[in-house]
Scaffold this motif. Structure first.
Motif: not given
Length: 93
Positions: A41-46, A71-81
């Motif tokens: 997930c973390l490798e591909n989410v962006r 995911l929450r700690e990363d500014p690029d993914t922190g707002d994804i529900p």
């Protein structure tokens, strides 16, 4: 029309659960992508840029709660529900 309702990333180590969730969500018009665990997930989410991520609670390598935390700690993914999912029965004793 695929993707009309949004993009969902389903993260679960069970192929059966991933496929079941894919079918149900696609029938409702979602575009569905999958990952086998939190690391994938973390490798591909962006690159996938989902509108929602479902996370199995218990997975090898990186569980759902730890994945959610990262995911929450990363500014690029922190707002994804996020939606945590578990097929493990809860003891109601």
């Amino acid at each position: 029309m695929p993707g009309a309702c949004g993009r969902v990333l389903v993260v679960d180590d069970s192929q059966v659960i991933r496929q079941l969730m894919r079918v149900v969500l696609e029938l409702d018009g979602f575009e569905v992508m999958t990952a086998t665990d939190g690391v994938a997930c973390l490798e591909n989410v962006r690159g996938l840029r989902p509108d929602l991520i479902t996370l199995d609670v218990a997975m090898p390598r990186l569980d759902g709660l730890s994945t959610a935390e990262r995911l929450r700690e990363d500014p690029d993914t922190g707002d994804i529900p996020l939606m945590l999912v578990s097929a493990t029965p809860v003891d109601q004793a």
